[in-house]
Scaffold this motif. Structure first.
Motif, PDB file in Angstrom:
ATOM      1  N   HIS A  37       0.816  -1.211   0.000  1.00  0.00           N
ATOM      2  CA  HIS A  37       0.000   0.000   0.000  1.00  0.00           C
ATOM      3  C   HIS A  37       0.853   1.266   0.000  1.00  0.00           C
ATOM      4  CE1 HIS A  37       0.623  -1.201   4.268  1.00  0.00           C
ATOM      5  NE2 HIS A  37       0.897   0.086   4.410  1.00  0.00           N
ATOM      6  N   HIS A  38       0.259   2.291  -0.569  1.00  0.00           N
ATOM      7  CA  HIS A  38       0.805   3.649  -0.452  1.00  0.00           C
ATOM      8  C   HIS A  38       0.164   4.299   0.767  1.00  0.00           C
ATOM      9  CE1 HIS A  38       1.961   7.762  -1.361  1.00  0.00           C
ATOM     10  NE2 HIS A  38       0.701   8.118  -1.298  1.00  0.00           N
ATOM     11  N   LEU A  39       0.981   4.949   1.575  1.00  0.00           N
ATOM     12  CA  LEU A  39       0.524   5.501   2.845  1.00  0.00           C
ATOM     13  C   LEU A  39       0.557   7.020   2.804  1.00  0.00           C
ATOM     14  CD1 LEU A  39      -0.182   5.107   5.880  1.00  0.00           C
ATOM     15  CD2 LEU A  39       2.284   5.038   6.315  1.00  0.00           C
ATOM     16  N   PHE A  40      -0.562   7.645   3.189  1.00  0.00           N
ATOM     17  CA  PHE A  40      -0.607   9.102   3.299  1.00  0.00           C
ATOM     18  C   PHE A  40      -0.059   9.464   4.686  1.00  0.00           C
ATOM     19  CE2 PHE A  40      -2.511  13.314   3.851  1.00  0.00           C
ATOM     20  CZ  PHE A  40      -2.225  13.891   2.625  1.00  0.00           C
ATOM     21  N   GLN A  41       1.262   9.529   4.768  1.00  0.00           N
ATOM     22  CA  GLN A  41       1.942   9.633   6.057  1.00  0.00           C
ATOM     23  C   GLN A  41       1.587  10.878   6.874  1.00  0.00           C
ATOM     24  OE1 GLN A  41       6.368   9.390   6.179  1.00  0.00           O
ATOM     25  NE2 GLN A  41       5.976   7.273   6.756  1.00  0.00           N
ATOM     26  N   PRO A  42       1.260  12.025   6.265  1.00  0.00           N
ATOM     27  CA  PRO A  42       0.921  13.193   7.083  1.00  0.00           C
ATOM     28  C   PRO A  42      -0.241  12.977   8.044  1.00  0.00           C
ATOM     29  CG  PRO A  42       1.400  13.890   4.842  1.00  0.00           C
ATOM     30  CD  PRO A  42       1.373  12.390   4.834  1.00  0.00           C
ATOM     31  N   LEU A  43      -1.101  11.996   7.764  1.00  0.00           N
ATOM     32  CA  LEU A  43      -2.238  11.731   8.649  1.00  0.00           C
ATOM     33  C   LEU A  43      -2.051  10.455   9.468  1.00  0.00           C
ATOM     34  CD1 LEU A  43      -5.299  12.740   6.430  1.00  0.00           C
ATOM     35  CD2 LEU A  43      -4.167  14.057   8.234  1.00  0.00           C
ATOM     36  N   LEU A  44      -0.854   9.911   9.484  1.00  0.00           N
ATOM     37  CA  LEU A  44      -0.622   8.665  10.203  1.00  0.00           C
ATOM     38  C   LEU A  44      -0.884   8.819  11.695  1.00  0.00           C
ATOM     39  CD1 LEU A  44       0.290   5.761   9.754  1.00  0.00           C
ATOM     40  CD2 LEU A  44       2.647   6.516  10.090  1.00  0.00           C
ATOM     41  N   TYR A  45      -0.537   9.980  12.256  1.00  0.00           N
ATOM     42  CA  TYR A  45      -0.759  10.184  13.681  1.00  0.00           C
ATOM     43  C   TYR A  45      -2.246  10.125  14.036  1.00  0.00           C
ATOM     44  CZ  TYR A  45      -2.593  14.917  13.177  1.00  0.00           C
ATOM     45  OH  TYR A  45      -3.390  15.990  12.865  1.00  0.00           O
ATOM     46  N   LEU A  51      -8.443   8.791  15.522  1.00  0.00           N
ATOM     47  CA  LEU A  51      -9.298   9.672  14.732  1.00  0.00           C
ATOM     48  C   LEU A  51      -9.726   9.039  13.408  1.00  0.00           C
ATOM     49  CD1 LEU A  51      -7.590  13.150  15.198  1.00  0.00           C
ATOM     50  CD2 LEU A  51      -9.683  12.339  16.258  1.00  0.00           C
ATOM     51  N   LEU A  52      -8.805   8.321  12.761  1.00  0.00           N
ATOM     52  CA  LEU A  52      -9.083   7.740  11.454  1.00  0.00           C
ATOM     53  C   LEU A  52      -8.770   6.257  11.447  1.00  0.00           C
ATOM     54  CD1 LEU A  52      -7.585  10.479   9.076  1.00  0.00           C
ATOM     55  CD2 LEU A  52     -10.000  10.128   9.631  1.00  0.00           C
ATOM     56  N   ALA A  53      -9.434   5.520  10.549  1.00  0.00           N
ATOM     57  CA  ALA A  53      -9.131   4.108  10.348  1.00  0.00           C
ATOM     58  C   ALA A  53      -7.995   3.959   9.347  1.00  0.00           C
ATOM     59  CB  ALA A  53     -10.377   3.386   9.840  1.00  0.00           C
ATOM     60  N   THR A  54      -7.324   2.819   9.389  1.00  0.00           N
ATOM     61  CA  THR A  54      -6.179   2.599   8.496  1.00  0.00           C
ATOM     62  C   THR A  54      -6.580   2.699   7.029  1.00  0.00           C
ATOM     63  OG1 THR A  54      -6.569   0.202   8.614  1.00  0.00           O
ATOM     64  CG2 THR A  54      -4.980   1.130  10.165  1.00  0.00           C
ATOM     65  N   SER A  55      -7.778   2.215   6.692  1.00  0.00           N
ATOM     66  CA  SER A  55      -8.202   2.202   5.291  1.00  0.00           C
ATOM     67  C   SER A  55      -8.472   3.595   4.736  1.00  0.00           C
ATOM     68  CB  SER A  55      -9.460   1.342   5.125  1.00  0.00           C
ATOM     69  OG  SER A  55     -10.517   1.856   5.920  1.00  0.00           O
ATOM     70  N   GLU A  56      -8.532   4.601   5.614  1.00  0.00           N
ATOM     71  CA  GLU A  56      -8.803   5.964   5.149  1.00  0.00           C
ATOM     72  C   GLU A  56      -7.539   6.701   4.713  1.00  0.00           C
ATOM     73  OE1 GLU A  56     -12.697   7.504   7.465  1.00  0.00           O
ATOM     74  OE2 GLU A  56     -11.021   7.002   8.781  1.00  0.00           O
ATOM     75  N   ILE A  57      -6.356   6.163   5.045  1.00  0.00           N
ATOM     76  CA  ILE A  57      -5.122   6.866   4.676  1.00  0.00           C
ATOM     77  C   ILE A  57      -4.143   5.979   3.920  1.00  0.00           C
ATOM     78  CG2 ILE A  57      -5.343   8.416   6.663  1.00  0.00           C
ATOM     79  CD1 ILE A  57      -2.842   6.874   7.812  1.00  0.00           C
ATOM     80  N   ALA A  58      -4.566   4.793   3.490  1.00  0.00           N
ATOM     81  CA  ALA A  58      -3.680   3.892   2.754  1.00  0.00           C
ATOM     82  C   ALA A  58      -4.458   3.207   1.646  1.00  0.00           C
ATOM     83  CB  ALA A  58      -3.061   2.860   3.697  1.00  0.00           C
ATOM     84  N   TRP A  59      -3.784   2.995   0.508  1.00  0.00           N
ATOM     85  CA  TRP A  59      -4.443   2.448  -0.672  1.00  0.00           C
ATOM     86  C   TRP A  59      -3.513   1.462  -1.370  1.00  0.00           C
ATOM     87  CZ3 TRP A  59      -3.229   7.624   0.115  1.00  0.00           C
ATOM     88  CH2 TRP A  59      -4.238   8.387   0.702  1.00  0.00           C
ATOM     89  N   HIS A 380      -5.138  19.009   3.368  1.00  0.00           N
ATOM     90  CA  HIS A 380      -4.889  17.572   3.443  1.00  0.00           C
ATOM     91  C   HIS A 380      -5.935  16.782   2.662  1.00  0.00           C
ATOM     92  CE1 HIS A 380      -1.984  18.683   6.474  1.00  0.00           C
ATOM     93  NE2 HIS A 380      -1.552  17.438   6.497  1.00  0.00           N
ATOM     94  N   ILE A 381      -7.180  17.209   2.700  1.00  0.00           N
ATOM     95  CA  ILE A 381      -8.201  16.528   1.906  1.00  0.00           C
ATOM     96  C   ILE A 381      -7.886  16.641   0.419  1.00  0.00           C
ATOM     97  CG2 ILE A 381     -10.627  16.665   1.191  1.00  0.00           C
ATOM     98  CD1 ILE A 381     -11.283  17.367   4.119  1.00  0.00           C
ATOM     99  N   TYR A 382      -7.389  17.800   0.008  1.00  0.00           N
ATOM    100  CA  TYR A 382      -7.036  18.008  -1.403  1.00  0.00           C
ATOM    101  C   TYR A 382      -5.957  17.027  -1.857  1.00  0.00           C
ATOM    102  CZ  TYR A 382      -4.953  20.161  -5.534  1.00  0.00           C
ATOM    103  OH  TYR A 382      -4.435  20.374  -6.780  1.00  0.00           O
ATOM    104  N   PHE A 383      -4.964  16.772  -0.987  1.00  0.00           N
ATOM    105  CA  PHE A 383      -3.845  15.918  -1.378  1.00  0.00           C
ATOM    106  C   PHE A 383      -4.145  14.426  -1.230  1.00  0.00           C
ATOM    107  CE2 PHE A 383      -1.268  19.814  -0.900  1.00  0.00           C
ATOM    108  CZ  PHE A 383      -0.605  19.757  -2.114  1.00  0.00           C
ATOM    109  N   LEU A 384      -5.280  14.070  -0.617  1.00  0.00           N
ATOM    110  CA  LEU A 384      -5.662  12.668  -0.580  1.00  0.00           C
ATOM    111  C   LEU A 384      -5.958  12.166  -1.984  1.00  0.00           C
ATOM    112  CD1 LEU A 384      -8.012  12.657   2.530  1.00  0.00           C
ATOM    113  CD2 LEU A 384      -5.863  11.413   2.335  1.00  0.00           C
ATOM    114  N   ILE A 385      -5.785  10.861  -2.169  1.00  0.00           N
ATOM    115  CA  ILE A 385      -5.954  10.276  -3.500  1.00  0.00           C
ATOM    116  C   ILE A 385      -7.359   9.711  -3.642  1.00  0.00           C
ATOM    117  CG2 ILE A 385      -5.156   8.462  -5.055  1.00  0.00           C
ATOM    118  CD1 ILE A 385      -2.403   8.723  -3.721  1.00  0.00           C
ATOM    119  N   GLY A 386      -8.120  10.236  -4.583  1.00  0.00           N
ATOM    120  CA  GLY A 386      -9.434   9.676  -4.880  1.00  0.00           C
ATOM    121  C   GLY A 386     -10.567  10.334  -4.126  1.00  0.00           C
TER     122      GLY A 386
END
Length: 420
Positions: A37-45, A51-59, A380-386
């Motif tokens: 998977h590709h990880l959106f690391q800025p939101l990993l914390y 706050l978020l589930a793993t599937s929301e920041i990795a694809w 951050h929402i803008y830079f998310l994929i999809g």
């Protein structure tokens, strides 16, 4: 003429940007990563703090290139490079030849010579790190609810974050809000609002990369959340029983490391110079010294700006480097002149303090507080994929903002709590 074979090691921001920008070029691309998977690391914390589930920041990486037959994705680990033979060696012993190699292998935690601290003070670089930290934070509250000994209960309700850069500040702020605003009504035997959140910084201030005005605001915002900040003394020990700050021992059962990074061993593979963090010292075209067919980008590379200052190890920098190397490769393939030296365009620095405050430095424009938090969120929402993931993250944040309830408080892969 046979298409040129580009091997890209690392499916992070830099590697993905490079592969995307080579679409339509007469090349074959092999993309190798240890994870699928590709990880959106800025939101990993935000995964680490519920706050978020793993599937929301990795694809899945394969999903990005399902319509690109010239791209082959391999779930494998590179352990060596033979630049004379133009091959990379995988952990299983296989070798893969390349015409051009791009190393975008990222970085991991740096414990400044104390790697033995890692089991009790995990860093935050992968999804596995995030879920480990989340599990330990939530289990600390659960065990405190059962604990009869006041001293042990206090240690369980003490959380230490080492390092007051963006990751450390963001972690401290969210854990403080979790303890003070989300959990108090859910426990009967403990008062979660009395949990101690300790942020340790060996330097003189938090967020040292920001101007002093914004750094001061962040410190005051953390203190309003009840975070204790310890300046000027390094951590000298981390154990299962607690953390030692300078000469002072603090009983603490949850420690998170956010104090430093160490690059991947790419420089060792190539037997070339590296800086103190292990990053390859590249030339102005992001090539490894003496290796015209090897590029190094992202956290693996030590890149300097025109004024001699380092390019920061952040996602926009890696994306710019990936895009630049794609231009260099395209120019070579077409027989055109190279695009000139790499030039980094800084787009601003951002950091959050809790769920409703942030600081932003766009150079001439500096923002802080609630407005900065909304700008930070939109960026951050803008830079998310999809579109799917943008909607999912936006909805999660809106729900948390309105209800103050974190949406990902599941304890999974439970580890055995320490015996007292």
């Amino acid at each position: 003429m046979q298409d040129r074979h580009i091997v890209v090691v690392g499916g992070g921001f830099g590697g993905l940007q490079l592969a995307n920008d080579l679409k339509g070029a007469p090349v074959r691309i092999t993309l190798i990563d240890r994870r699928n998977h590709h990880l959106f690391q800025p939101l990993l914390y935000q995964v680490a703090t519920t706050l978020l589930a793993t599937s929301e920041i990795a694809w899945p990486i394969r999903n990005f290139f399902r319509d690109r037959p010239e791209v082959t994705t391999l779930l494998a680990e590179v352990v060596d490079v033979d630049s004379s033979a133009h091959t990379v060696t995988l952990k299983n012993g296989d070798t893969i030849g390349y015409d051009t190699l791009v190393l975008a292998t990222g970085a991991t935690h740096a414990y400044f010579g104390h790697d033995e601290w890692e089991p009790v003070a995990p860093g935050l670089k992968t999804l596995e790190d995030a879920t480990t930290i989340r599990r330990r934070v939530l289990l600390a509250f659960e065990q405190a609810e059962l604990e009869k000994d006041p001293a042990i209960r206090e240690a369980l309700l003490t959380f230490a974050i080492v390092g007051a850069g963006p990751t450390g500040v963001e972690l401290a702020g969210i854990i403080a809000e979790l303890a003070r605003k989300t959990l108090p009504k859910e426990f009967r035997n403990i008062d979660t609002s009395k949990a101690r959140i300790i942020l340790v910084e060996a330097g003189p201030r938090v967020l040292a990369s920001f101007v002093e005005e914004l750094s001061d605001y962040a410190q005051k915002a953390l203190e309003r959340l009840g975070v204790e900040i310890h300046f000027g003394k390094p951590v000298t020990s981390c154990t299962a029983e607690g953390v030692t700050i300078g000469d002072t021992f603090v009983p603490c059962r949850t420690i998170v490391w956010a104090a430093g990074v160490q690059a991947s061993p790419a420089a060792k593979w190539l037997d070339i110079p590296a800086d103190r963090a292990g990053r390859v010292v590249v030339d102005k075209e992001l090539r490894a010294p003496g290796q015209p067919d090897i590029f190094v980008i992202g956290d693996t590379a030590a890149v300097t700006r025109e004024d001699g200052s380092p390019v920061p190890g952040i996602a926009p920098a890696a994306k710019q480097q990936g895009a630049y190397v794609a231009k260099v490769i395209r120019a070579k393939l077409s027989g055109q002149p190279a695009p000139g030296p790499f030039h980094y365009r800084h787009q601003g620095s951002l950091a959050t303090i809790g769920k409703s405050a942030a600081i932003i430095d766009f150079g001439r424009i500096k923002l802080k507080g609630g407005i900065a938090w909304w700008v930070w969120g939109l960026a951050h929402i803008y830079f998310l994929i999809g579109t799917r993931w943008r909607i999912a993250v936006a909805w999660s944040w809106l729900w948390i903002y309105i209800s103050r309830q974190h949406s990902a408080r599941l304890i999974t892969q439970r580890e055995t709590m320490r015996e007292e």
